[in-house]
Design a protein around this motif. Structure first.
Motif, PDB file in Angstrom:
ATOM      1  N   VAL A  15       0.817  -1.225   0.008  1.00 33.83           N
ATOM      2  CA  VAL A  15       0.016   0.115  -0.056  1.00 33.83           C
ATOM      3  C   VAL A  15       0.867   1.358  -0.018  1.00 33.83           C
ATOM      4  N   LYS A  16       0.628   2.208  -0.868  1.00 34.95           N
ATOM      5  CA  LYS A  16       1.201   3.396  -1.034  1.00 34.95           C
ATOM      6  C   LYS A  16       0.378   4.656  -0.611  1.00 34.95           C
ATOM      7  N   LEU A  17       0.623   5.583   0.025  1.00 35.59           N
ATOM      8  CA  LEU A  17      -0.021   6.683   0.321  1.00 35.59           C
ATOM      9  C   LEU A  17      -0.003   7.902  -0.494  1.00 35.59           C
ATOM     10  N   TRP A  18       1.025   7.757  -1.279  1.00 35.99           N
ATOM     11  CA  TRP A  18       1.323   8.668  -2.529  1.00 35.99           C
ATOM     12  C   TRP A  18       1.358   8.026  -3.826  1.00 35.99           C
ATOM     13  N   PRO A  19       0.859   8.970  -4.731  1.00 36.88           N
ATOM     14  CA  PRO A  19       0.190  10.031  -4.755  1.00 36.88           C
ATOM     15  C   PRO A  19      -1.381   9.777  -4.271  1.00 36.88           C
ATOM     16  N   PRO A  20      -1.993  11.068  -3.958  1.00 41.30           N
ATOM     17  CA  PRO A  20      -3.380  10.701  -3.507  1.00 41.30           C
ATOM     18  C   PRO A  20      -4.260  10.526  -4.886  1.00 41.30           C
ATOM     19  N   SER A  21      -5.563  10.150  -4.790  1.00 37.81           N
ATOM     20  CA  SER A  21      -6.493  10.032  -5.769  1.00 37.81           C
ATOM     21  C   SER A  21      -6.840  11.409  -6.052  1.00 37.81           C
ATOM     22  N   HIS A  22      -7.289  11.559  -7.356  1.00 34.64           N
ATOM     23  CA  HIS A  22      -8.105  12.621  -7.636  1.00 34.64           C
ATOM     24  C   HIS A  22      -9.359  13.190  -6.819  1.00 34.64           C
ATOM     25  N   GLY A  23     -10.021  12.183  -6.294  1.00 32.51           N
ATOM     26  CA  GLY A  23     -11.112  12.200  -5.217  1.00 32.51           C
ATOM     27  C   GLY A  23     -10.687  12.869  -4.020  1.00 32.51           C
ATOM     28  N   THR A  24      -9.410  12.163  -3.556  1.00 38.26           N
ATOM     29  CA  THR A  24      -8.914  12.890  -2.330  1.00 38.26           C
ATOM     30  C   THR A  24      -8.411  14.279  -2.301  1.00 38.26           C
ATOM     31  N   ARG A  25      -7.926  14.613  -3.528  1.00 38.54           N
ATOM     32  CA  ARG A  25      -7.348  15.848  -3.635  1.00 38.54           C
ATOM     33  C   ARG A  25      -8.827  16.873  -3.730  1.00 38.54           C
ATOM     34  N   LEU A  26      -9.818  16.606  -4.404  1.00 42.30           N
ATOM     35  CA  LEU A  26     -10.967  17.378  -4.416  1.00 42.30           C
ATOM     36  C   LEU A  26     -11.588  17.494  -2.887  1.00 42.30           C
ATOM     37  N   ALA A  68       4.797  20.635  -3.887  1.00 43.93           N
ATOM     38  CA  ALA A  68       5.676  20.634  -2.958  1.00 43.93           C
ATOM     39  C   ALA A  68       5.980  18.987  -2.233  1.00 43.93           C
ATOM     40  N   ALA A  69       4.988  18.484  -1.970  1.00 46.84           N
ATOM     41  CA  ALA A  69       4.918  17.106  -1.554  1.00 46.84           C
ATOM     42  C   ALA A  69       5.544  15.870  -2.452  1.00 46.84           C
ATOM     43  N   ASP A  70       4.831  16.438  -3.822  1.00 42.73           N
ATOM     44  CA  ASP A  70       5.449  15.313  -4.933  1.00 42.73           C
ATOM     45  C   ASP A  70       6.816  15.520  -5.237  1.00 42.73           C
ATOM     46  N   GLN A  71       7.262  16.573  -5.041  1.00 42.96           N
ATOM     47  CA  GLN A  71       8.816  16.789  -5.105  1.00 42.96           C
ATOM     48  C   GLN A  71       9.524  16.187  -4.088  1.00 42.96           C
ATOM     49  N   HIS A  72       9.046  16.188  -2.877  1.00 43.21           N
ATOM     50  CA  HIS A  72       9.479  15.656  -1.618  1.00 43.21           C
ATOM     51  C   HIS A  72       9.654  13.975  -1.854  1.00 43.21           C
ATOM     52  N   TYR A  73       8.383  13.541  -2.436  1.00 42.44           N
ATOM     53  CA  TYR A  73       8.137  12.118  -2.626  1.00 42.44           C
ATOM     54  C   TYR A  73       9.150  11.520  -3.473  1.00 42.44           C
ATOM     55  N   LYS A  74       9.619  12.210  -4.617  1.00 44.75           N
ATOM     56  CA  LYS A  74      10.580  11.724  -5.594  1.00 44.75           C
ATOM     57  C   LYS A  74      11.919  11.724  -4.979  1.00 44.75           C
ATOM     58  N   LYS A  75      12.170  12.233  -3.670  1.00 45.13           N
ATOM     59  CA  LYS A  75      13.650  11.836  -3.113  1.00 45.13           C
ATOM     60  C   LYS A  75      13.387  10.412  -2.349  1.00 45.13           C
ATOM     61  N   GLU A  76      12.198   9.969  -2.159  1.00 46.23           N
ATOM     62  CA  GLU A  76      12.059   8.696  -1.393  1.00 46.23           C
ATOM     63  C   GLU A  76      11.293   7.808  -2.139  1.00 46.23           C
ATOM     64  N   PRO A  77      11.495   7.440  -3.531  1.00 46.49           N
ATOM     65  CA  PRO A  77      10.603   6.915  -4.306  1.00 46.49           C
ATOM     66  C   PRO A  77      10.316   5.444  -3.681  1.00 46.49           C
ATOM     67  N   ASP A  78      11.196   4.833  -2.796  1.00 46.47           N
ATOM     68  CA  ASP A  78      10.948   3.429  -2.169  1.00 46.47           C
ATOM     69  C   ASP A  78      10.211   3.559  -1.026  1.00 46.47           C
ATOM     70  N   GLY A  79       9.650   4.823  -0.522  1.00 43.32           N
ATOM     71  CA  GLY A  79       8.896   4.738   0.712  1.00 43.32           C
ATOM     72  C   GLY A  79       7.629   4.538   0.380  1.00 43.32           C
ATOM     73  N   SER A  83       5.676  10.472   4.566  1.00 49.98           N
ATOM     74  CA  SER A  83       6.364  11.820   4.993  1.00 49.98           C
ATOM     75  C   SER A  83       5.747  12.711   3.766  1.00 49.98           C
ATOM     76  N   ALA A  84       5.551  12.505   2.672  1.00 48.79           N
ATOM     77  CA  ALA A  84       4.884  13.143   1.456  1.00 48.79           C
ATOM     78  C   ALA A  84       3.507  13.749   2.028  1.00 48.79           C
ATOM     79  N   VAL A  85       2.809  12.584   2.719  1.00 52.12           N
ATOM     80  CA  VAL A  85       1.547  13.214   3.234  1.00 52.12           C
ATOM     81  C   VAL A  85       1.472  14.300   4.150  1.00 52.12           C
ATOM     82  N   GLN A  86       2.572  14.065   5.056  1.00 54.09           N
ATOM     83  CA  GLN A  86       2.717  15.310   6.200  1.00 54.09           C
ATOM     84  C   GLN A  86       3.224  16.417   5.459  1.00 54.09           C
ATOM     85  N   VAL A  87       4.046  16.538   4.404  1.00 56.04           N
ATOM     86  CA  VAL A  87       4.361  17.738   3.749  1.00 56.04           C
ATOM     87  C   VAL A  87       3.301  18.223   3.167  1.00 56.04           C
ATOM     88  N   TYR A  88       2.352  17.573   2.539  1.00 55.67           N
ATOM     89  CA  TYR A  88       1.042  18.053   1.843  1.00 55.67           C
ATOM     90  C   TYR A  88       0.244  18.659   2.885  1.00 55.67           C
TER      91      TYR A  88
END
Length: 537
Positions: A15-26, A68-79, A83-88
């Motif tokens: 299970v990955k928490l990032w990226p969020p779905s379109h529905g979650t962003r809305l 900002a969160a997506d840029q952070h996530y790209k630095k930890e692709p195996d996570g 942490s990207a959710v927290q940044v978001y």
């Protein structure tokens, strides 16, 4: 047993928490919009954003926070993306606070420009949604002091009057009340203590008593019975009302009875709107008494008012006297089949009906069929048909299709969140074939539709000149079916809505399985964001 445990663990770990779905962003945009438009200690100091400005800001904030969160996530692709959710969330909170401290972009000096647009309209609703004190009231209401002014409409919406400001306004309103025909006092006591709000309402009511209005808007004031009776003097003096708005006013059973009791005549009433109240069945019965006395009614809205079967039947019976009805909105109530059948008998009388909104009424097939059959024989100029969220299956689709086929002026059709499946979708699609040149929007999302049904719908609407949007999201269309549909719309991709929530392997699940799957697919992200608050920097 051991292999099953291992499989579950492996699935959980995937299970990955990032990226969020379109529905979650809305969902986050909606939540931030609500935060930005809710009165708080910040809004007292900086002013409250309008809904329009808040929504625009929320969209921009979400986009920046996501980047900002997506840029952070790209630095930890195996996570797992936590942490990207927290940044978001953190970035969203920070940007929200900045937006609130910036305040509304429309400035007070623009209010004067707005009031001069037309000499008969005095409107102070622009600018900050904020408290108004006596000093500010003296300045803003100055045009009402001008001798010989010809204001016939006043709008005090979006400004919260305390007793001191109301005392400034009272003599000015008294001086122009004989020439007034339209009064908008919606959202004019926001955030005031109940005792002060009631005093303000009583004062405005007594000052305006006797003016002959055609339009009165008291929406968004959390009136309840006390508030309605505070406006008693004004309401009792109205014999020529054509439009009355009591939206989001806490209109309970007792408040509805007070409205019915206080207004002496509704013979000229053309528009009556009670949206988003806690009316219930008994309140609906009181409202039905008003409706019975309103033979000229053209626009009736009683949506999201907690009305059940008994109240729905009462309203349906009352509406039989309103043969001039053009727009009917009863969405989001608990009518059930019985009230739906009762309403169908009234619909057959509305030859001039152009818009009907009957979504989320628990109609099921029997109620939907009764209504569709009635509409088929009436309302030849129907433009909008909304029956979403009513548990309608392919059985009910046959009657709906026959009704739709007869409506040559139909521009918008919403049958989302039913159980039409392929069989029902094909019936509906075929009914939209020839003779629907006005059609521009069809919503068949979340109907368990597969490839065949979706393809036929697409083939039909893509040929309609001027068509704007087909929504078939949230269905069970195969990957091959998606490719076929996108190919059909390749020359006009904007006509096809998002397919992000389509499930190519979807099928009907038991509730337990569905809940488990949703949890595994990332609802944890929505859980983490649901209580997002503004934090002081």
């Amino acid at each position: 047993m051991e292999s099953g445990t291992q499989a579950f663990q492996q699935r959980s770990l995937s299970v990955k928490l990032w990226p969020p779905s379109h529905g979650t962003r809305l969902m986050l945009v909606e939540r931030m919009t609500k935060n930005l438009t809710t009165p708080s200690i910040f809004s007292r100091k900086y002013g409250l954003l309008s809904n329009e400005e808040a929504e625009e800001d929320a969209k921009k904030i979400e986009e920046l926070a996501f980047a900002a969160a997506d840029q952070h996530y790209k630095k930890e692709p195996d996570g797992d993306g936590s942490s990207a959710v927290q940044v978001y969330a953190k970035e969203s909170s920070r940007l929200m606070l900045e937006a609130i401290k910036r305040g509304p972009t429309v400035k007070d000096e623009e209010i004067a420009d707005k009031t001069s647009i037309h000499e008969t309209v005095f409107d102070i609703s622009g600018g900050r949604r904020a408290f108004i004190d006596a000093e500010e009231a003296e300045e803003i209401l100055k045009p009402l002091r001008e001798p010989g002014n010809s204001y016939t409409k006043i709008c005090f919406s979006n400004r919260s009057f305390g007793l001191d400001a109301a005392n400034v306004a009272a003599p000015l309103l008294s001086s122009v009340k004989q020439q007034l025909t339209e009064v908008d006092l919606s959202d004019f006591i926001a955030g005031r203590p109940e005792s002060e709000a009631l005093e303000v309402m009583n004062l405005f009511s007594s000052v305006l008593e006797g003016c002959q209005l055609r339009y009165l808007n008291l929406s968004n004031n959390a009136l309840g019975e006390k508030g309605v009776r505070a406006f008693g003097a004004l309401l009792k003096s109205q014999n020529n009302l054509e439009e009355l708005y009591l939206i989001n006013d806490g209109i309970s059973e007792e408040a509805a009875q007070a409205v019915s009791e206080l207004i002496p005549s509704t013979k000229k009433l053309k528009v009556l709107q009670f949206h988003n109240n806690m009316t219930g069945d008994e309140g609906a019965i009181a409202i039905s008494d008003i409706v019975k006395r309103s033979p000229a009614l053209e626009d009736f809205r009683c949506s999201s008012t907690r009305v059940g079967t008994d109240g729905g039947v009462a309203l349906a019976e009352a509406l039989k006297t309103c043969t001039r009805l053009k727009k009917l909105d009863l969405r989001d109530n608990m009518f059930g089949v019985g009230a739906g059948v009762a309403l169908s008998k009234a619909l057959s009388l509305f030859a001039g009906l152009t818009e009907v909104y009957l979504s989320y009424l628990n109609l099921e097939d029997d109620g939907a069929e009764a209504l569709a059959n009635a509409l088929k024989e009436s309302a030849p100029s129907l433009e909008v048909l909304d029956m979403a969220g009513n548990d309608i299956t392919a059985k009910g689709a046959a009657s709906l299709a026959a009704c739709i086929a007869s409506k040559q002026f139909l521009s918008k059709l919403n049958l989302a969140e039913n159980e039409l499946k392929d069989e029902g979708a094909i019936l509906i699609g075929k009914s939209l074939g020839e003779g629907h040149g006005q059609l521009n929007e069809v919503d068949m999302s979340t109907n368990a539709i597969r490839r065949a049904g979706a393809r036929l719908l697409a083939q039909v609407v893509v040929k309609i000149p001027g068509f704007k949007l087909l929504n078939i999201n949230g269905n069970f269309i195969s990957d091959e079916g998606i490719d076929e549909i996108k190919e059909l719309f390749k020359s006009s991709p904007d006509m096809l809505g998002s397919l992000e929530d389509n499930d190519p392997e979807g099928e009907d699940y038991e509730d337990e399985d569905e809940d488990e799957e949703n949890a595994e697919e990332g609802n944890e992200l929505e859980f983490k964001l649901k209580d997002l608050k503004i934090k002081q920097g």
